[in-house]
Design a protein around this motif. Structure first.
Motif, PDB file in Angstrom:
ATOM      1  N   GLU A   1       0.818  -1.208   0.000  1.00  0.00           N
ATOM      2  CA  GLU A   1       0.000   0.000   0.000  1.00  0.00           C
ATOM      3  C   GLU A   1       0.858   1.267   0.000  1.00  0.00           C
ATOM      4  O   GLU A   1       0.577   2.212  -0.725  1.00  0.00           O
ATOM      5  N   ALA A   2       1.906   1.279   0.799  1.00  0.00           N
ATOM      6  CA  ALA A   2       2.764   2.466   0.898  1.00  0.00           C
ATOM      7  C   ALA A   2       3.495   2.757  -0.408  1.00  0.00           C
ATOM      8  O   ALA A   2       3.686   3.917  -0.773  1.00  0.00           O
ATOM      9  N   LEU A   3       3.885   1.689  -1.124  1.00  0.00           N
ATOM     10  CA  LEU A   3       4.684   1.880  -2.337  1.00  0.00           C
ATOM     11  C   LEU A   3       3.872   1.732  -3.626  1.00  0.00           C
ATOM     12  O   LEU A   3       4.396   1.973  -4.712  1.00  0.00           O
ATOM     13  N   GLY A   4       2.629   1.296  -3.503  1.00  0.00           N
ATOM     14  CA  GLY A   4       1.772   1.192  -4.675  1.00  0.00           C
ATOM     15  C   GLY A   4       2.163   0.108  -5.655  1.00  0.00           C
ATOM     16  O   GLY A   4       1.977   0.256  -6.868  1.00  0.00           O
ATOM     17  N   MET A   5       2.708  -0.981  -5.122  1.00  0.00           N
ATOM     18  CA  MET A   5       3.051  -2.122  -5.970  1.00  0.00           C
ATOM     19  C   MET A   5       3.051  -3.384  -5.129  1.00  0.00           C
ATOM     20  O   MET A   5       3.067  -3.319  -3.906  1.00  0.00           O
ATOM     21  N   SER A   6       3.018  -4.526  -5.807  1.00  0.00           N
ATOM     22  CA  SER A   6       2.960  -5.798  -5.096  1.00  0.00           C
ATOM     23  C   SER A   6       4.213  -6.009  -4.248  1.00  0.00           C
ATOM     24  O   SER A   6       5.282  -5.475  -4.548  1.00  0.00           O
ATOM     25  N   PHE A   7       4.053  -6.820  -3.215  1.00  0.00           N
ATOM     26  CA  PHE A   7       5.194  -7.121  -2.369  1.00  0.00           C
ATOM     27  C   PHE A   7       6.290  -7.824  -3.166  1.00  0.00           C
ATOM     28  O   PHE A   7       7.471  -7.588  -2.931  1.00  0.00           O
ATOM     29  N   PHE A   8       5.910  -8.665  -4.126  1.00  0.00           N
ATOM     30  CA  PHE A   8       6.924  -9.357  -4.923  1.00  0.00           C
ATOM     31  C   PHE A   8       7.760  -8.360  -5.713  1.00  0.00           C
ATOM     32  O   PHE A   8       8.978  -8.525  -5.836  1.00  0.00           O
ATOM     33  N   ARG A   9       7.142  -7.307  -6.244  1.00  0.00           N
ATOM     34  CA  ARG A   9       7.903  -6.282  -6.963  1.00  0.00           C
ATOM     35  C   ARG A   9       8.873  -5.585  -6.016  1.00  0.00           C
ATOM     36  O   ARG A   9      10.015  -5.309  -6.370  1.00  0.00           O
ATOM     37  N   VAL A  10       8.415  -5.313  -4.814  1.00  0.00           N
ATOM     38  CA  VAL A  10       9.283  -4.701  -3.808  1.00  0.00           C
ATOM     39  C   VAL A  10      10.439  -5.636  -3.470  1.00  0.00           C
ATOM     40  O   VAL A  10      11.597  -5.210  -3.370  1.00  0.00           O
ATOM     41  N   LYS A  11      10.129  -6.915  -3.324  1.00  0.00           N
ATOM     42  CA  LYS A  11      11.168  -7.914  -3.027  1.00  0.00           C
ATOM     43  C   LYS A  11      12.207  -7.963  -4.150  1.00  0.00           C
ATOM     44  O   LYS A  11      13.415  -7.974  -3.895  1.00  0.00           O
ATOM     45  N   ALA A  12      11.742  -7.948  -5.396  1.00  0.00           N
ATOM     46  CA  ALA A  12      12.659  -7.952  -6.543  1.00  0.00           C
ATOM     47  C   ALA A  12      13.522  -6.692  -6.527  1.00  0.00           C
ATOM     48  O   ALA A  12      14.748  -6.764  -6.716  1.00  0.00           O
ATOM     49  N   LEU A  13      12.904  -5.548  -6.289  1.00  0.00           N
ATOM     50  CA  LEU A  13      13.658  -4.291  -6.243  1.00  0.00           C
ATOM     51  C   LEU A  13      14.718  -4.335  -5.150  1.00  0.00           C
ATOM     52  O   LEU A  13      15.868  -3.938  -5.377  1.00  0.00           O
ATOM     53  N   ARG A  14      14.357  -4.827  -3.981  1.00  0.00           N
ATOM     54  CA  ARG A  14      15.327  -4.909  -2.888  1.00  0.00           C
ATOM     55  C   ARG A  14      16.500  -5.822  -3.246  1.00  0.00           C
ATOM     56  O   ARG A  14      17.652  -5.534  -2.901  1.00  0.00           O
ATOM     57  N   ARG A  15      16.236  -6.921  -3.949  1.00  0.00           N
ATOM     58  CA  ARG A  15      17.318  -7.822  -4.379  1.00  0.00           C
ATOM     59  C   ARG A  15      18.220  -7.126  -5.410  1.00  0.00           C
ATOM     60  O   ARG A  15      19.430  -7.282  -5.387  1.00  0.00           O
ATOM     61  N   ILE A  16      17.611  -6.367  -6.307  1.00  0.00           N
ATOM     62  CA  ILE A  16      18.384  -5.651  -7.333  1.00  0.00           C
ATOM     63  C   ILE A  16      19.250  -4.577  -6.683  1.00  0.00           C
ATOM     64  O   ILE A  16      20.419  -4.399  -7.057  1.00  0.00           O
ATOM     65  N   VAL A  17      18.704  -3.875  -5.700  1.00  0.00           N
ATOM     66  CA  VAL A  17      19.487  -2.865  -4.978  1.00  0.00           C
ATOM     67  C   VAL A  17      20.669  -3.531  -4.280  1.00  0.00           C
ATOM     68  O   VAL A  17      21.785  -3.005  -4.300  1.00  0.00           O
ATOM     69  N   ASP A  18      20.442  -4.698  -3.680  1.00  0.00           N
ATOM     70  CA  ASP A  18      21.519  -5.417  -2.990  1.00  0.00           C
ATOM     71  C   ASP A  18      22.617  -5.847  -3.940  1.00  0.00           C
ATOM     72  O   ASP A  18      23.800  -5.786  -3.597  1.00  0.00           O
ATOM     73  N   ARG A  19      22.221  -6.303  -5.121  1.00  0.00           N
ATOM     74  CA  ARG A  19      23.215  -6.793  -6.076  1.00  0.00           C
ATOM     75  C   ARG A  19      22.626  -6.767  -7.481  1.00  0.00           C
ATOM     76  O   ARG A  19      21.754  -7.578  -7.795  1.00  0.00           O
ATOM     77  N   PRO A  20      23.091  -5.829  -8.330  1.00  0.00           N
ATOM     78  CA  PRO A  20      22.643  -5.855  -9.727  1.00  0.00           C
ATOM     79  C   PRO A  20      22.889  -7.240 -10.322  1.00  0.00           C
ATOM     80  O   PRO A  20      23.897  -7.880 -10.016  1.00  0.00           O
ATOM     81  N   SER A  21      21.931  -7.712 -11.128  1.00  0.00           N
ATOM     82  CA  SER A  21      21.976  -9.105 -11.577  1.00  0.00           C
ATOM     83  C   SER A  21      21.472  -9.246 -12.998  1.00  0.00           C
ATOM     84  O   SER A  21      20.699  -8.424 -13.482  1.00  0.00           O
ATOM     85  N   SER A  22      21.881 -10.346 -13.607  1.00  0.00           N
ATOM     86  CA  SER A  22      21.268 -10.733 -14.874  1.00  0.00           C
ATOM     87  C   SER A  22      19.872 -11.241 -14.563  1.00  0.00           C
ATOM     88  O   SER A  22      19.559 -11.584 -13.416  1.00  0.00           O
ATOM     89  N   MET A  23      19.029 -11.311 -15.576  1.00  0.00           N
ATOM     90  CA  MET A  23      17.663 -11.797 -15.364  1.00  0.00           C
ATOM     91  C   MET A  23      17.669 -13.245 -14.852  1.00  0.00           C
ATOM     92  O   MET A  23      16.898 -13.582 -13.965  1.00  0.00           O
ATOM     93  N   SER A  24      18.545 -14.070 -15.398  1.00  0.00           N
ATOM     94  CA  SER A  24      18.556 -15.478 -14.958  1.00  0.00           C
ATOM     95  C   SER A  24      19.023 -15.596 -13.512  1.00  0.00           C
ATOM     96  O   SER A  24      18.465 -16.378 -12.730  1.00  0.00           O
ATOM     97  N   ASP A  25      20.019 -14.820 -13.120  1.00  0.00           N
ATOM     98  CA  ASP A  25      20.480 -14.841 -11.732  1.00  0.00           C
ATOM     99  C   ASP A  25      19.386 -14.326 -10.804  1.00  0.00           C
ATOM    100  O   ASP A  25      19.119 -14.909  -9.745  1.00  0.00           O
ATOM    101  N   LEU A  26      18.729 -13.254 -11.203  1.00  0.00           N
ATOM    102  CA  LEU A  26      17.663 -12.682 -10.384  1.00  0.00           C
ATOM    103  C   LEU A  26      16.497 -13.660 -10.249  1.00  0.00           C
ATOM    104  O   LEU A  26      15.937 -13.820  -9.159  1.00  0.00           O
ATOM    105  N   ALA A  27      16.141 -14.338 -11.335  1.00  0.00           N
ATOM    106  CA  ALA A  27      15.057 -15.337 -11.283  1.00  0.00           C
ATOM    107  C   ALA A  27      15.412 -16.443 -10.290  1.00  0.00           C
ATOM    108  O   ALA A  27      14.562 -16.882  -9.507  1.00  0.00           O
ATOM    109  N   ALA A  28      16.653 -16.870 -10.300  1.00  0.00           N
ATOM    110  CA  ALA A  28      17.085 -17.915  -9.362  1.00  0.00           C
ATOM    111  C   ALA A  28      17.032 -17.403  -7.921  1.00  0.00           C
ATOM    112  O   ALA A  28      16.569 -18.111  -7.021  1.00  0.00           O
ATOM    113  N   ARG A  29      17.483 -16.183  -7.698  1.00  0.00           N
ATOM    114  CA  ARG A  29      17.482 -15.614  -6.348  1.00  0.00           C
ATOM    115  C   ARG A  29      16.071 -15.393  -5.811  1.00  0.00           C
ATOM    116  O   ARG A  29      15.839 -15.466  -4.615  1.00  0.00           O
TER     117      ARG A  29
END
Length: 174
Positions: A65-93
């Motif tokens: 609600e605070a960010l206006g997007m699904s929790f999964f999108r927030v989770k993905a964003l937080r993982r990307i902030v932690d470590r920029p990744s290729s799509m395949s690496d991010l999908a695995a993570r």
């Protein structure tokens, strides 16, 4: 501490915040039966921890609600902030399939939170990185996630210190 259960067998007594109860009684009050003894007590404690974290203080809805997007999108964003990744690496993570992740990253990109850049050594691959706005949004999500619930803040210092020692020991054993 110990007491006796309905059958007269010895049972551990749970003491939290000054009140005491047999694990069997608190579980019965919660509508569930439990065994007495160490295994039953550990199950009881686990149910209480799960209820406290996942039911009473679940932050997913608050973040969405605070960010206006699904929790999964927030989770993905937080993982990307932690470590920029290729799509395949991010999908695995994130333990998700690539087609769904593509939709998620497309949405994050449209929001100006991430960008795709050419992989430095593999021309067939892109690296997903967070933009400055993505870093700010992830920091906002982390602030919500890391804010302790009021019930935890309300504990007396000695109980909070004891809980900290117990949780640290659990983390160290995991």
């Amino acid at each position: 501490m110990s007491g006796t259960n309905r059958t007269g067998a010895a049972a551990a007594v749970v003491s939290v915040g000054g009140s005491t109860a047999l694990p069997e009684e608190s579980a019965r009050d919660a509508g569930a039966a439990t065994e007495t003894g160490p295994a039953g007590l550990s199950e009881h404690v686990w149910r209480n921890l799960t209820a406290f974290v996942l039911e009473k203080n679940e932050r997913r809805k608050e973040i969405a609600e605070a960010l206006g997007m699904s929790f999964f999108r927030v989770k993905a964003l937080r993982r990307i902030v932690d470590r920029p990744s290729s799509m395949s690496d991010l999908a695995a993570r994130l333990a998700c399939d690539r087609p769904y992740l593509t939709l998620v990253v497309d949405d994050l990109e449209k929001r100006g939170l991430v960008e795709r850049n050419q992989h430095p050594t593999d021309r067939r691959s892109k690296i997903v990185t967070a933009t400055p706005e993505g870093h700010r949004t992830a920091a906002r999500a982390n602030a919500i996630l890391n804010a302790p619930p009021a019930a935890l803040d309300a504990l007396p210092a000695e109980e909070l210190a004891a809980l900290d020692r117990i949780v640290a020991a659990l983390v160290a054993r995991s």
